[in-house]
Design a protein around this motif. Structure first.
Motif, PDB file in Angstrom:
ATOM      1  N   TYR A 193       8.302   2.339   0.245  1.00 49.96           N
ATOM      2  CA  TYR A 193       7.395   3.013   1.179  1.00 49.96           C
ATOM      3  C   TYR A 193       8.133   4.096   1.961  1.00 49.96           C
ATOM      4  CZ  TYR A 193       4.118   3.713   5.022  1.00 49.96           C
ATOM      5  OH  TYR A 193       3.276   4.270   5.931  1.00 49.96           O
ATOM      6  N   VAL A 194       9.352   3.773   2.400  1.00 48.64           N
ATOM      7  CA  VAL A 194      10.136   4.754   3.177  1.00 48.64           C
ATOM      8  C   VAL A 194      10.498   5.953   2.297  1.00 48.64           C
ATOM      9  CG1 VAL A 194      12.322   5.120   4.399  1.00 48.64           C
ATOM     10  CG2 VAL A 194      11.013   3.053   4.807  1.00 48.64           C
ATOM     11  N   LEU A 195      10.894   5.670   1.040  1.00 49.97           N
ATOM     12  CA  LEU A 195      11.221   6.765   0.114  1.00 49.97           C
ATOM     13  C   LEU A 195       9.977   7.631  -0.138  1.00 49.97           C
ATOM     14  CD1 LEU A 195      13.512   5.096  -2.596  1.00 49.97           C
ATOM     15  CD2 LEU A 195      14.170   6.907  -1.032  1.00 49.97           C
ATOM     16  N   TYR A 196       8.834   6.963  -0.306  1.00 47.06           N
ATOM     17  CA  TYR A 196       7.572   7.688  -0.548  1.00 47.06           C
ATOM     18  C   TYR A 196       7.223   8.566   0.643  1.00 47.06           C
ATOM     19  CZ  TYR A 196       2.493   8.321  -0.824  1.00 47.06           C
ATOM     20  OH  TYR A 196       1.240   8.852  -0.819  1.00 47.06           O
ATOM     21  N   LYS A 197       7.392   8.009   1.852  1.00 44.83           N
ATOM     22  CA  LYS A 197       7.085   8.767   3.071  1.00 44.83           C
ATOM     23  C   LYS A 197       7.991   9.987   3.178  1.00 44.83           C
ATOM     24  CE  LYS A 197       3.560   7.111   4.772  1.00 44.83           C
ATOM     25  NZ  LYS A 197       2.414   7.962   5.000  1.00 44.83           N
ATOM     26  N   LYS A 198       9.248   9.813   2.738  1.00 43.77           N
ATOM     27  CA  LYS A 198      10.198  10.936   2.789  1.00 43.77           C
ATOM     28  C   LYS A 198       9.780  12.042   1.826  1.00 43.77           C
ATOM     29  CE  LYS A 198      14.425   8.892   4.578  1.00 43.77           C
ATOM     30  NZ  LYS A 198      15.763   8.361   4.265  1.00 43.77           N
TER      31      LYS A 198
ATOM     32  N   GLY B 112       0.545  19.085 -14.173  1.00 44.43           N
ATOM     33  CA  GLY B 112       1.191  18.692 -12.915  1.00 44.43           C
ATOM     34  C   GLY B 112       1.925  17.371 -12.990  1.00 44.43           C
ATOM     35  N   GLY B 113       1.643  16.595 -14.028  1.00 41.42           N
ATOM     36  CA  GLY B 113       2.249  15.272 -14.163  1.00 41.42           C
ATOM     37  C   GLY B 113       1.615  14.274 -13.217  1.00 41.42           C
ATOM     38  N   ILE B 114       2.204  13.093 -13.162  1.00 49.58           N
ATOM     39  CA  ILE B 114       1.673  12.015 -12.322  1.00 49.58           C
ATOM     40  C   ILE B 114       1.917  12.337 -10.841  1.00 49.58           C
ATOM     41  CG2 ILE B 114       3.747  10.555 -12.239  1.00 49.58           C
ATOM     42  CD1 ILE B 114       1.815   8.217 -12.987  1.00 49.58           C
ATOM     43  N   SER B 115       0.913  12.035  -9.994  1.00 50.04           N
ATOM     44  CA  SER B 115       1.079  12.337  -8.566  1.00 50.04           C
ATOM     45  C   SER B 115       2.015  11.321  -7.915  1.00 50.04           C
ATOM     46  CB  SER B 115      -0.275  12.312  -7.864  1.00 50.04           C
ATOM     47  OG  SER B 115      -0.739  10.992  -7.756  1.00 50.04           O
ATOM     48  N   THR B 116       2.648  11.762  -6.825  1.00 52.33           N
ATOM     49  CA  THR B 116       3.599  10.886  -6.127  1.00 52.33           C
ATOM     50  C   THR B 116       2.900   9.650  -5.581  1.00 52.33           C
ATOM     51  OG1 THR B 116       4.747  12.914  -5.491  1.00 52.33           O
ATOM     52  CG2 THR B 116       5.458  10.906  -4.419  1.00 52.33           C
ATOM     53  N   LYS B 117       1.645   9.826  -5.150  1.00 46.33           N
ATOM     54  CA  LYS B 117       0.891   8.700  -4.584  1.00 46.33           C
ATOM     55  C   LYS B 117       0.622   7.633  -5.642  1.00 46.33           C
ATOM     56  CE  LYS B 117      -2.945   7.815  -1.459  1.00 46.33           C
ATOM     57  NZ  LYS B 117      -4.204   8.296  -0.898  1.00 46.33           N
ATOM     58  N   MET B 118       0.228   8.086  -6.839  1.00 44.35           N
ATOM     59  CA  MET B 118      -0.043   7.129  -7.915  1.00 44.35           C
ATOM     60  C   MET B 118       1.250   6.431  -8.351  1.00 44.35           C
ATOM     61  SD  MET B 118      -2.140   7.745 -11.399  1.00 44.35           S
ATOM     62  CE  MET B 118      -3.762   7.573 -10.701  1.00 44.35           C
ATOM     63  N   PHE B 120       3.755   5.842  -6.465  1.00 45.54           N
ATOM     64  CA  PHE B 120       4.047   4.898  -5.383  1.00 45.54           C
ATOM     65  C   PHE B 120       3.264   3.594  -5.602  1.00 45.54           C
ATOM     66  CE2 PHE B 120       2.253   3.545  -1.177  1.00 45.54           C
ATOM     67  CZ  PHE B 120       3.371   2.882  -0.702  1.00 45.54           C
ATOM     68  N   HIS B 121       1.986   3.713  -5.961  1.00 42.91           N
ATOM     69  CA  HIS B 121       1.175   2.514  -6.220  1.00 42.91           C
ATOM     70  C   HIS B 121       1.672   1.758  -7.448  1.00 42.91           C
ATOM     71  CE1 HIS B 121      -2.118   4.554  -3.736  1.00 42.91           C
ATOM     72  NE2 HIS B 121      -1.684   3.534  -3.051  1.00 42.91           N
ATOM     73  N   PHE B 122       2.054   2.506  -8.466  1.00 41.58           N
ATOM     74  CA  PHE B 122       2.586   1.901  -9.699  1.00 41.58           C
ATOM     75  C   PHE B 122       3.801   1.035  -9.399  1.00 41.58           C
ATOM     76  CE2 PHE B 122       1.261   4.624 -13.628  1.00 41.58           C
ATOM     77  CZ  PHE B 122      -0.060   4.329 -13.361  1.00 41.58           C
ATOM     78  N   VAL B 123       4.741   1.607  -8.660  1.00 39.86           N
ATOM     79  CA  VAL B 123       6.016   0.895  -8.437  1.00 39.86           C
ATOM     80  C   VAL B 123       5.806  -0.326  -7.532  1.00 39.86           C
ATOM     81  CG1 VAL B 123       6.827   2.368  -6.539  1.00 39.86           C
ATOM     82  CG2 VAL B 123       8.487   1.207  -7.960  1.00 39.86           C
ATOM     83  N   MET B 124       4.825  -0.268  -6.631  1.00 41.41           N
ATOM     84  CA  MET B 124       4.521  -1.433  -5.790  1.00 41.41           C
ATOM     85  C   MET B 124       4.028  -2.595  -6.660  1.00 41.41           C
ATOM     86  SD  MET B 124       5.249  -0.582  -2.681  1.00 41.41           S
ATOM     87  CE  MET B 124       4.448  -0.685  -1.090  1.00 41.41           C
TER      88      MET B 124
END
Lengths: 202, 202
Positions: A193-198, B112-118, B120-124
């Motif tokens: 989460y911290v890395l994502y926020k960064k 654009g490739g995969i979004s950072t938000k997606m 982030f959800h994937f890795v969680m």
């Protein structure tokens, strides 16, 4: 004379951007190591108590082997390979939490906080340890379930009706190991989460 | 004199940072979904084959119960609770790899490739699934070890000398589940690495 004049209030507009650029990220950065340290302390405590509880689970009972003849038989954690694996994994987690907890505390005292590179290394090892501790907890639960319920198909009899205190200690230790696993998962999630926020703050 | 001398070298020095800041990240960003998709395909394949192998591990043997009397006894994966947990965890991993693999393939086709938000959800979810699959693999290994070696302290006899084919199938399935766990760990590591690279690029 001219130099003494500049001492009074300097231009307000020149100070504003200086103030705006520094404090907000500082606050955000500093709240994270506090939670990180708290989770690492929790990991250390649960892993250590789990090791102590399972190490002291020894129980000796008089088991009847023939009519009128009973012999003392002992149940110990090192008679079960899965429990040995659990203790080993928890010991690694315990040592790891000391090292990383100390580094996180150091980061709390520093004004810049923990570096992104160190945080990256932390989360890589956290994820590895999550796999190890989770598998050890699973192995211990799998074997404990046989001890509790037995398995009629394989002919494995339950032992928890005889060694009640041993089973109680094992169950408490496994519960603590489960909390350790969940703590490691939360540590991984927090760092991600911290890395994502960064990445979104740029 | 001094100013005309300094004219010659600057162009090369001024172009260098411009070149360094633009093209390399583009290349690095596009290579990631390919590895991600490959790992998700590997996760799907290993989890699916592991489920099939353990589901087909049924073995029936004539077991002597009295002199001159033998009855057919069957060994099935659903007689062992840890194996049921393993199959459940692998089924979840299998379905999860289909959904996330499809989304990763979609990201491959997009410019654009995969979004950072997606991501982030994937890795969680990857980290959560790592914990579940690792614990299921651990549980299966813990019980299989008893089946292979027995435990003289608890009086649990080994069964692999009788149900050899069942044990072989279980071992193959567990090995594949272990590869699934390692694949999930690699997926988590890859996503963390990509997030870290994105933070250093700002």
């Amino acid at each position: 004379m001219g130099s003494s004049d500049t001492k009074t209030p300097p231009p307000a507009a020149a100070e504003q951007p200086m103030k705006q650029s520094a404090p907000p990220p500082q606050y955000k950065c500093n709240s994270r190591p506090v939670v990180d340290v708290a989770l690492r302390v929790l990991l250390f405590a649960t892993a250590l108590v789990a090791i102590i509880v399972i190490a002291t689970s020894k129980q000796t009972k008089m088991i009847p082997v023939a009519p009128g003849l009973a012999v003392p038989l002992t149940a110990k954690f090192n008679y079960v390979p899965s429990y040995i694996y659990l203790v080993t994994a928890l010991s690694v987690a315990c040592l790891y939490s000391i090292v990383t907890g100390a580094l996180s505390v150091l980061a709390l005292t520093k004004p810049g906080g923990i570096s992104t590179k160190m945080q990256f290394h932390f989360v890589m090892f956290d994820a590895l340890l999550l796999g190890i501790v989770a598998s050890a907890t699973g192995a211990a639960i799998g074997v404990s379930y046989i001890g509790l319920k037995g398995n009629s198909h394989t002919g494995w009899t339950k032992i928890c009706n005889t060694y009640d205190s041993f089973c109680m200690y094992s169950a408490a230790s496994i519960l603590l190991a489960l909390i350790s696993s969940i703590t490691l998962l939360l540590l991984v999630w927090l760092s991600i989460y911290v890395l994502y926020k960064k990445t979104t703050r740029r």
